[in-house]
Design a protein around this motif. Sequence first.
Motif, short mmCIF file in Angstrom:
data_model
loop_
_atom_site.label_atom_id
_atom_site.label_comp_id
_atom_site.label_asym_id
_atom_site.label_seq_id
_atom_site.Cartn_x
_atom_site.Cartn_y
_atom_site.Cartn_z
N GLY A 8 -4.10 -1.63 4.98
CA GLY A 8 -3.07 -1.99 4.03
C GLY A 8 -1.67 -1.64 4.49
N ALA A 33 2.34 -8.54 2.29
CA ALA A 33 2.06 -7.54 1.26
C ALA A 33 3.27 -7.34 0.36
CB ALA A 33 1.65 -6.23 1.91
N ASP A 38 2.45 -6.06 -3.56
CA ASP A 38 1.54 -4.94 -3.33
C ASP A 38 2.24 -3.70 -2.80
OD1 ASP A 38 -0.60 -6.60 -4.06
OD2 ASP A 38 -0.80 -7.36 -2.01
N SER A 40 5.31 -0.77 -3.44
CA SER A 40 6.21 -0.17 -4.43
C SER A 40 7.63 -0.13 -3.89
CB SER A 40 5.75 1.26 -4.75
OG SER A 40 5.99 2.11 -3.64
#
Length: 368
Positions: A8, A33, A38, A40
């Motif tokens: 990730g 991403a 996905d 923050s």
Amino acid sequence: MAASMAGGFPVFLRMVAEGKVLSSKDAESAFEAIMGGDVSEVQLAAFLTALHVRGETPEELLGAVRAVRRHMLKLSHVPPHAIDVCGTGGDGLKTLNVSTATAFVLAGLGVDVAKHGGRALSSRTGATDVLEALGIPADGNIEKQEERLLTQHLAFLAAPLHHPAMKVAGSVRKALGFRTLFNLLGPLCNPAGVRRQLVGVFSSQWCAPVARVLGELGGVSCWAVQGETDEGPIDELTLAGPTKITAWEKGKLLQLDITPEMAGLPSMPVSELRGGDAVENAQCMKALFEGEKGCYRDTVLLNAAVALHVAGRGSILTEGRVSSQALKENLAMAMHSLESGLALGALTQAQRGVSPLSSGDAALPILS
């Protein structure tokens, strides 16, 4: 995509925090991403800061552009020779809005301009800010944008309306306050898919990567320019010194230089181009179209002269070099747009938002 995606986004964050360089595939995965929501804001801020401190690479830029382009809301019906003129921002000089004014000059001559831009994030006044001050609000209706481009030769594509996935990046960029990779991404992700672009960049080191990325992704004529001024680099052609250019032409990169003297223009310090808030910049732009002379006018004319080449309306290249005579001829065309009221007419029509331009015979033939 890349194998490291199995871990990730944190894997990519760790890599850049350690000073490692991402491949184009890894960068594409990382920005996929980000665009997918996905990541923050804290992670994104750390990621962009680490890239900025280490220095972004052309491969990372290429991967990021591919990801961002997949997520943007695109126009479908676009004239084949449409052009974009925009800058990356991030030069910190707080100048008047040159590329937006240039767009009106070009549209007055019948050049189709899909002007991409946004609000000020790392600069003081963005294209969207000054357009709103001129009474031209951002409009995300794609059908209306296509109609304006086809009938008025000019459509303004506000970045937030076409890049909704970038929403989280906007607040992060504003909080960071310095230029990030997103300054480069915006100009390379035009929602109209234009293949002709005049892009001002904040550093000469990015001229070649920007031009190459645009070319490799389908560009026909793409010029990345960075002016040298008495106060540092500027993301447009300038009167304050020479402008360094990397041009993608016919599948090849050319290294070029343009000085104000080549266009028959006087050299002027960048302080003469200093702007203010959106209202002040809008007033200066309107005064420009109403006949005011000075540094702002001449800077816009120089940028428009080069943009006419990029749009295929007047070549300024001879054997891989800029022809001073041809540049002056393009400058004369741009001057006609201002002095005849065509640029002011383009502004007026954009403010009305509906009626087609009456430029008629002023429309220039496509040469290439």
